[in-house]
Design a protein around this motif. Structure first.
Motif, PDB file in Angstrom:
ATOM      1  N   PRO A 116      -6.642  -3.805  -3.219  1.00 50.59           N
ATOM      2  CA  PRO A 116      -5.709  -3.047  -4.082  1.00 50.59           C
ATOM      3  C   PRO A 116      -4.409  -2.664  -3.378  1.00 50.59           C
ATOM      4  CG  PRO A 116      -7.930  -2.162  -4.278  1.00 50.59           C
ATOM      5  CD  PRO A 116      -7.957  -3.171  -3.176  1.00 50.59           C
ATOM      6  N   ILE A 117      -4.486  -2.317  -2.098  1.00 48.24           N
ATOM      7  CA  ILE A 117      -3.259  -1.985  -1.360  1.00 48.24           C
ATOM      8  C   ILE A 117      -2.372  -3.221  -1.257  1.00 48.24           C
ATOM      9  CG2 ILE A 117      -2.310  -1.348   0.899  1.00 48.24           C
ATOM     10  CD1 ILE A 117      -4.623   0.615   1.201  1.00 48.24           C
ATOM     11  N   THR A 118      -2.975  -4.365  -0.970  1.00 45.34           N
ATOM     12  CA  THR A 118      -2.214  -5.616  -0.880  1.00 45.34           C
ATOM     13  C   THR A 118      -1.508  -5.906  -2.202  1.00 45.34           C
ATOM     14  OG1 THR A 118      -3.818  -6.495   0.705  1.00 45.34           O
ATOM     15  CG2 THR A 118      -2.356  -8.089  -0.360  1.00 45.34           C
ATOM     16  N   GLU A 119      -2.233  -5.770  -3.301  1.00 47.02           N
ATOM     17  CA  GLU A 119      -1.651  -6.026  -4.628  1.00 47.02           C
ATOM     18  C   GLU A 119      -0.525  -5.042  -4.936  1.00 47.02           C
ATOM     19  OE1 GLU A 119      -4.955  -6.011  -7.333  1.00 47.02           O
ATOM     20  OE2 GLU A 119      -5.780  -7.867  -6.514  1.00 47.02           O
ATOM     21  N   LEU A 120      -0.720  -3.781  -4.574  1.00 46.96           N
ATOM     22  CA  LEU A 120       0.305  -2.760  -4.804  1.00 46.96           C
ATOM     23  C   LEU A 120       1.579  -3.076  -4.016  1.00 46.96           C
ATOM     24  CD1 LEU A 120       1.052  -0.027  -6.069  1.00 46.96           C
ATOM     25  CD2 LEU A 120       0.069   1.067  -4.061  1.00 46.96           C
ATOM     26  N   ILE A 125       7.108  -5.395  -3.718  1.00 42.57           N
ATOM     27  CA  ILE A 125       8.055  -6.401  -3.216  1.00 42.57           C
ATOM     28  C   ILE A 125       8.654  -7.181  -4.381  1.00 42.57           C
ATOM     29  CG2 ILE A 125       8.237  -8.562  -1.908  1.00 42.57           C
ATOM     30  CD1 ILE A 125       6.110  -7.352   0.033  1.00 42.57           C
ATOM     31  N   LYS A 126       7.801  -7.597  -5.300  1.00 41.09           N
ATOM     32  CA  LYS A 126       8.263  -8.399  -6.442  1.00 41.09           C
ATOM     33  C   LYS A 126       9.232  -7.623  -7.331  1.00 41.09           C
ATOM     34  CE  LYS A 126       6.482 -11.368 -10.095  1.00 41.09           C
ATOM     35  NZ  LYS A 126       5.287 -11.910 -10.733  1.00 41.09           N
ATOM     36  N   SER A 127       8.940  -6.350  -7.560  1.00 35.51           N
ATOM     37  CA  SER A 127       9.790  -5.548  -8.450  1.00 35.51           C
ATOM     38  C   SER A 127      10.953  -4.885  -7.719  1.00 35.51           C
ATOM     39  CB  SER A 127       8.961  -4.464  -9.138  1.00 35.51           C
ATOM     40  OG  SER A 127       8.523  -3.502  -8.190  1.00 35.51           O
ATOM     41  N   ALA A 128      10.926  -4.940  -6.386  1.00 36.84           N
ATOM     42  CA  ALA A 128      11.953  -4.301  -5.553  1.00 36.84           C
ATOM     43  C   ALA A 128      12.069  -2.808  -5.868  1.00 36.84           C
ATOM     44  CB  ALA A 128      13.304  -5.000  -5.703  1.00 36.84           C
ATOM     45  N   THR A 129      10.916  -2.182  -6.125  1.00 39.91           N
ATOM     46  CA  THR A 129      10.873  -0.762  -6.442  1.00 39.91           C
ATOM     47  C   THR A 129       9.815  -0.084  -5.589  1.00 39.91           C
ATOM     48  OG1 THR A 129      11.429  -1.290  -8.732  1.00 39.91           O
ATOM     49  CG2 THR A 129      10.576   0.907  -8.307  1.00 39.91           C
ATOM     50  N   PHE A 130      10.238   0.939  -4.869  1.00 38.80           N
ATOM     51  CA  PHE A 130       9.309   1.698  -4.031  1.00 38.80           C
ATOM     52  C   PHE A 130       8.721   2.830  -4.864  1.00 38.80           C
ATOM     53  CE2 PHE A 130       8.082   4.687  -0.682  1.00 38.80           C
ATOM     54  CZ  PHE A 130       7.460   3.828   0.221  1.00 38.80           C
ATOM     55  N   PRO A 131       7.391   2.996  -4.866  1.00 35.43           N
ATOM     56  CA  PRO A 131       6.770   4.054  -5.681  1.00 35.43           C
ATOM     57  C   PRO A 131       7.284   5.452  -5.329  1.00 35.43           C
ATOM     58  CG  PRO A 131       5.116   2.548  -4.809  1.00 35.43           C
ATOM     59  CD  PRO A 131       6.402   2.209  -4.134  1.00 35.43           C
ATOM     60  N   ASP A 132       7.716   6.199  -6.331  1.00 37.61           N
ATOM     61  CA  ASP A 132       8.269   7.537  -6.119  1.00 37.61           C
ATOM     62  C   ASP A 132       7.292   8.464  -5.412  1.00 37.61           C
ATOM     63  OD1 ASP A 132      10.728   6.955  -7.241  1.00 37.61           O
ATOM     64  OD2 ASP A 132      10.164   7.647  -9.242  1.00 37.61           O
ATOM     65  N   LYS A 133       6.023   8.394  -5.755  1.00 42.01           N
ATOM     66  CA  LYS A 133       5.025   9.290  -5.152  1.00 42.01           C
ATOM     67  C   LYS A 133       4.914   9.073  -3.648  1.00 42.01           C
ATOM     68  CE  LYS A 133       3.440  11.887  -8.400  1.00 42.01           C
ATOM     69  NZ  LYS A 133       3.629  13.314  -8.344  1.00 42.01           N
ATOM     70  N   LEU A 134       5.217   7.876  -3.173  1.00 38.91           N
ATOM     71  CA  LEU A 134       5.135   7.605  -1.739  1.00 38.91           C
ATOM     72  C   LEU A 134       6.382   8.066  -0.993  1.00 38.91           C
ATOM     73  CD1 LEU A 134       3.371   4.125  -1.656  1.00 38.91           C
ATOM     74  CD2 LEU A 134       2.378   6.414  -1.452  1.00 38.91           C
ATOM     75  N   LYS A 135       7.391   8.527  -1.732  1.00 37.66           N
ATOM     76  CA  LYS A 135       8.601   9.069  -1.117  1.00 37.66           C
ATOM     77  C   LYS A 135       8.473  10.563  -0.846  1.00 37.66           C
ATOM     78  CE  LYS A 135      11.514   5.894  -3.757  1.00 37.66           C
ATOM     79  NZ  LYS A 135      12.536   5.838  -4.802  1.00 37.66           N
ATOM     80  N   LEU A 160       4.761  11.962   5.687  1.00 29.86           N
ATOM     81  CA  LEU A 160       4.623  11.098   4.515  1.00 29.86           C
ATOM     82  C   LEU A 160       3.160  10.735   4.287  1.00 29.86           C
ATOM     83  CD1 LEU A 160       7.603   8.752   5.366  1.00 29.86           C
ATOM     84  CD2 LEU A 160       7.489  10.316   3.426  1.00 29.86           C
ATOM     85  N   PRO A 161       2.823  10.294   3.072  1.00 23.11           N
ATOM     86  CA  PRO A 161       1.458   9.813   2.843  1.00 23.11           C
ATOM     87  C   PRO A 161       1.147   8.638   3.776  1.00 23.11           C
ATOM     88  CG  PRO A 161       2.612  10.099   0.763  1.00 23.11           C
ATOM     89  CD  PRO A 161       3.625  10.274   1.861  1.00 23.11           C
ATOM     90  N   ALA A 162      -0.064   8.614   4.308  1.00 24.16           N
ATOM     91  CA  ALA A 162      -0.451   7.566   5.264  1.00 24.16           C
ATOM     92  C   ALA A 162      -0.305   6.174   4.664  1.00 24.16           C
ATOM     93  CB  ALA A 162      -1.887   7.795   5.743  1.00 24.16           C
ATOM     94  N   ILE A 163      -0.568   6.050   3.390  1.00 23.99           N
ATOM     95  CA  ILE A 163      -0.487   4.735   2.748  1.00 23.99           C
ATOM     96  C   ILE A 163       0.949   4.203   2.713  1.00 23.99           C
ATOM     97  CG2 ILE A 163      -0.234   5.492   0.361  1.00 23.99           C
ATOM     98  CD1 ILE A 163      -2.329   3.321  -0.333  1.00 23.99           C
ATOM     99  N   SER A 164       1.928   5.099   2.769  1.00 27.13           N
ATOM    100  CA  SER A 164       3.322   4.643   2.735  1.00 27.13           C
ATOM    101  C   SER A 164       3.691   3.876   4.001  1.00 27.13           C
ATOM    102  CB  SER A 164       4.273   5.815   2.521  1.00 27.13           C
ATOM    103  OG  SER A 164       4.324   6.643   3.673  1.00 27.13           O
ATOM    104  N   LYS A 165       2.908   4.039   5.064  1.00 21.53           N
ATOM    105  CA  LYS A 165       3.169   3.294   6.304  1.00 21.53           C
ATOM    106  C   LYS A 165       3.106   1.795   6.078  1.00 21.53           C
ATOM    107  CE  LYS A 165       3.095   7.046   8.922  1.00 21.53           C
ATOM    108  NZ  LYS A 165       3.799   8.011   8.137  1.00 21.53           N
ATOM    109  N   PHE A 166       2.285   1.355   5.123  1.00 24.11           N
ATOM    110  CA  PHE A 166       2.141  -0.072   4.845  1.00 24.11           C
ATOM    111  C   PHE A 166       3.404  -0.669   4.243  1.00 24.11           C
ATOM    112  CE2 PHE A 166      -2.197   1.446   4.834  1.00 24.11           C
ATOM    113  CZ  PHE A 166      -2.805   0.517   5.644  1.00 24.11           C
ATOM    114  N   PHE A 167       4.179   0.174   3.598  1.00 26.67           N
ATOM    115  CA  PHE A 167       5.381  -0.300   2.940  1.00 26.67           C
ATOM    116  C   PHE A 167       6.553  -0.441   3.903  1.00 26.67           C
ATOM    117  CE2 PHE A 167       2.692   1.220  -0.368  1.00 26.67           C
ATOM    118  CZ  PHE A 167       2.954   0.416  -1.458  1.00 26.67           C
ATOM    119  N   GLU A 168       6.398   0.080   5.097  1.00 25.43           N
ATOM    120  CA  GLU A 168       7.464  -0.028   6.096  1.00 25.43           C
ATOM    121  C   GLU A 168       7.409  -1.390   6.669  1.00 25.43           C
ATOM    122  OE1 GLU A 168       6.797   3.163   8.855  1.00 25.43           O
ATOM    123  OE2 GLU A 168       7.103   4.670   7.348  1.00 25.43           O
TER     124      GLU A 168
END
Length: 168
Positions: A116-120, A125-135, A160-168
């Motif tokens: 699920p994290i990979t899909e998220l 990446i596809k939508s070029a939109t970073f989830p607001d909750k992770l900001k 920051l939320p730990a999961i947001s580290k994956f988006f870096e």
């Protein structure tokens, strides 16, 4: 209704002076938090406004001489294996973010959350939109030096939320 019932029950078993003291302590903590917040919001507001740009400075000239066209950034999809590897690398000693999900929980849930994290991330990446909750971050004042009563001796640290580290 339930809150009212709970308060009436607590009122019977807890001394009113203790309730008043707890409320007073809470009010003081809120005032301190608001004072730090006001300071951190306004401390850098005017930085650079009074300093005119010096385009004749040698370092500024060198930057303009070496300036090249900005390359187009392209991101490609990531794999489950990449996320799995990154989950294993996470430091469990890092603070828990505003979402309340600790790194330890992420590591324990790794077999279930990798896909699920990979899909998220790939949707992001596809939508070029970073989830607001992770900001969203919890800002903690970290004392630097000298007088602990001076807010200028603190720097804000965003947790920051730990999961947001994956988006870096």
């Amino acid at each position: 209704m339930a809150v009212n019932f709970a308060y009436k029950y607590l009122e019977k078993i807890i001394d009113q002076d203790d309730i008043n003291q707890a409320y007073s302590d809470f009010e003081k903590a809120v005032k301190v938090a608001e004072h730090f917040n006001d300071f951190f919001i306004n401390v850098a507001k005017d930085i650079g406004n009074n300093t005119p740009a010096n385009n004749n400075h040698p370092s500024v000239k060198k930057i303009h001489e070496n300036k090249t066209a900005t390359p187009q950034l392209e991101f490609s999809a990531i794999s489950n294996e990449f996320v799995d590897k990154q989950l294993k690398k996470l430091n469990i000693k890092k603070a828990t973010g505003i979402d309340g999900i600790s790194v330890k929980v992420l590591k324990l849930a790794q077999p279930v959350i990798t896909k699920p994290i990979t899909e998220l991330i790939n949707m992001t990446i596809k939508s070029a939109t970073f989830p607001d909750k992770l900001k969203e971050a919890q800002v903690v004042p970290l004392h630097k030096k000298n007088n602990v009563l001076d807010v200028g001796n603190y720097r804000p640290v965003s947790i920051l939320p730990a999961i947001s580290k994956f988006f870096e």
